[in-house]
Design an enzyme around this catalytic site. Structure first.
Site, PDB file in Angstrom:
ATOM      1  N   THR A 279      37.303  45.317   2.438  1.00 60.34           N
ATOM      2  CA  THR A 279      38.511  45.890   3.031  1.00 60.34           C
ATOM      3  C   THR A 279      38.945  47.142   2.274  1.00 60.34           C
ATOM      4  O   THR A 279      38.760  47.224   1.067  1.00 60.34           O
ATOM      5  CB  THR A 279      39.626  44.827   2.984  1.00 60.34           C
ATOM      6  OG1 THR A 279      39.222  43.772   3.834  1.00 60.34           O
ATOM      7  CG2 THR A 279      40.958  45.365   3.434  1.00 60.34           C
TER       8      THR A 279
ATOM      9  N   GLY B  24      41.649  38.289  10.858  1.00 55.57           N
ATOM     10  CA  GLY B  24      41.987  38.022   9.457  1.00 55.57           C
ATOM     11  C   GLY B  24      43.424  38.431   9.154  1.00 55.57           C
ATOM     12  O   GLY B  24      44.252  38.608  10.057  1.00 55.57           O
TER      13      GLY B  24
ATOM     14  N   THR C  45      43.409  42.259  -0.079  1.00 59.30           N
ATOM     15  CA  THR C  45      42.015  42.039   0.292  1.00 59.30           C
ATOM     16  C   THR C  45      41.603  40.661  -0.210  1.00 59.30           C
ATOM     17  O   THR C  45      42.039  40.229  -1.273  1.00 59.30           O
ATOM     18  CB  THR C  45      41.095  43.127  -0.292  1.00 59.30           C
ATOM     19  OG1 THR C  45      39.752  42.851   0.124  1.00 59.30           O
ATOM     20  CG2 THR C  45      41.149  43.184  -1.809  1.00 59.30           C
ATOM     21  N   GLY C  46      40.779  39.995   0.565  1.00 59.96           N
ATOM     22  CA  GLY C  46      40.346  38.658   0.154  1.00 59.96           C
ATOM     23  C   GLY C  46      40.121  37.775   1.362  1.00 59.96           C
ATOM     24  O   GLY C  46      40.013  38.272   2.480  1.00 59.96           O
ATOM     25  N   THR C  47      40.073  36.498   1.123  1.00 63.14           N
ATOM     26  CA  THR C  47      39.838  35.564   2.218  1.00 63.14           C
ATOM     27  C   THR C  47      41.112  35.447   3.052  1.00 63.14           C
ATOM     28  O   THR C  47      42.083  34.795   2.659  1.00 63.14           O
ATOM     29  CB  THR C  47      39.411  34.186   1.659  1.00 63.14           C
ATOM     30  OG1 THR C  47      38.335  34.413   0.760  1.00 63.14           O
ATOM     31  CG2 THR C  47      38.949  33.266   2.771  1.00 63.14           C
TER      32      THR C  47
HETATM   33  N1  ASP Z   1      40.974  40.150   4.157  1.00 63.64           N
HETATM   34  C1  ASP Z   1      39.872  40.463   5.032  1.00 63.64           C
HETATM   35  C2  ASP Z   1      39.788  39.406   6.106  1.00 63.64           C
HETATM   36  O1  ASP Z   1      39.997  38.251   5.818  1.00 63.64           O
HETATM   37  C3  ASP Z   1      38.561  40.545   4.340  1.00 63.64           C
HETATM   38  C4  ASP Z   1      38.551  41.411   3.127  1.00 63.64           C
HETATM   39  O2  ASP Z   1      39.566  41.623   2.486  1.00 63.64           O
HETATM   40  O3  ASP Z   1      37.491  41.906   2.762  1.00 63.64           O
HETATM   41  O4  ASP Z   1      39.440  39.722   7.210  1.00 63.64           O
END
Ligand code: ASP
Length: 246
Positions: A108, A138, A159-161
Site C-alpha cells: 500500500t 480492504g 498499511t497492513g492486514t
Molecule cells: N491494507 C491493505 C488491504 O488490506 C493492504 C496493504 O496495506 O498492503 O487491502
C-alpha cells in the site's frame, strides 16, 4: 459539557473495486468534488470518472513481476490453480534481478500532509492483499479504518492486514485518542499499533503514518519493517525501512 465543535472541514472520499483508473486517489477526489457522495465502487465509479475526464488504462498497466510471483507462490502454497500468465507480459530477461528481494503480501502507498494553516490530509491507495478473494474490500478506502483526517486531531494512513484495521477502526481510533484522551500523536499511534492491533491479531498486522495540525509527525508498525519517508520545511528528507532506521 465544555466542548466546542471543531471548524469541520473533513471531506472524506473513497473508491473501491477499481480496475482501470490510473490514479484512484484522483478518482476519489473527483467523487468528493463533483458528486454528493462519499464512496463509489466498481465499474460505476470508473464510469463516473470517465465522465469527469479521469484517465483509464488497460488492467495490464498494473502488472508487476513481483506481484505476479507473489501470487503464484501464494496459490502454489495452497494447491490452488495458477491462472495463465498474461501473454503481453513475457518473463523479462532480468526477472531474477527484479526479484532479488522477497516482497510480503502488502504494498500500500499512503501519504499524510499538513499545510501552514494546520490543515491535515491523508490519502491511501492499494492493490489489496495478495490472493484476496474477488470482491474483497480492504481498509484503505474505508474512511476511519485505513484512512482518516481531521483538523481536530490528526491525519492517519495505514498499511497492513486490512481486516484488522477495519475491525478496530484504526485511523479514527488514533484520532479519537488524540482528540478526546489528549494523548500525544506518537502515544496514540503506539497504543493502537502496538497494543490494540496486536491484541486483535497478534503481531505483523501493519503500521501507520500520521501528522497533527501543528506539524508533529509520527509512525509506528508491528511488522519487521515499513517503507517510509518524511520531510518538512525545517527537516531534511529521511527514509527508513526497519525499526531502528531514522
Ligand atoms: N491494507 C491493505 C488491504 O488490506 C493492504 C496493504 O496495506 O498492503 O487491502
Amino acid at each position: 459539557m465544555n466542548w466546542t465543535p471543531p471548524s469541520w472541514t473533513a471531506r472524506p472520499c473513497a473508491v473501491a473495486g477499481i480496475r482501470h483508473t490510473r490514479n484512484p486517489i484522483s478518482l476519489a477526489r473527483t467523487v468528493m468534488e463533483h458528486s454528493p457522495h462519499v464512496m463509489l465502487i466498481g465499474e460505476p465509479a470508473e464510469a463516473f470518472g470517465r465522465e469527469q475526464g479521469i484517465e483509464c488504462v488497460d488492467p495490464g498497466y498494473f502488472f508487476n513481476e513481483q506481484r505476479w510471483r507473489a501470487l503464484e507462490k501464494f496459490l502454489q502454497a495452497r494447491n490452488l490453480p495458477i491462472p495463465p500468465r498474461p501473454s503481453h507480459h513475457p518473463v523479462a530477461a532480468d526477472a531474477k534481478a527484479v526479484l532479488a528481494y522477497e516482497e510480503g503480501a502488502q504494498g500500500t502507498i499512503g501519504a499524510v500532509a499538513c499545510d501552514v494553516h494546520g490543515n491535515v490530509a491523508a490519502a491511501t491507495s492499494t492493490g489489496g492483499m495478495t490472493g484476496k478473494r474477488w470482491g474483497r474490500v480492504g481498509d484503505s478506502p474505508i474512511i476511519g479504518a485505513g484512512t482518516y483526517a481531521s483538523n481536530a486531531s490528526c491525519a492517519v494512513s495505514g498499511t497492513g492486514t486490512g481486516e484488522y484495521f477495519i475491525r478496530l477502526g484504526v485511523a479514527r481510533q488514533i484520532c479519537a485518542l488524540v482528540e478526546l484522551k489528549r494523548l500525544s500523536l506518537q502515544a496514540a499511534v503506539d497504543r493502537v499499533v502496538q497494543q490494540e492491533l496486536r491484541a486483535l491479531g497478534g503481531t505483523d498486522t501493519g503500521g501507520v503514518i500520521a501528522v497533527a495540525p501543528d506539524g508533529t509527525l509520527a509512525w509506528g508498525f508491528n511488522t519487521e519493517g515499513m517503507y517510509r519517508a518524511r520531510i518538512a520545511a525545517n527537516m531534511p528528507l529521511s527514509v527508513g525501512l526497519y525499526g531502528d532506521d531514522p
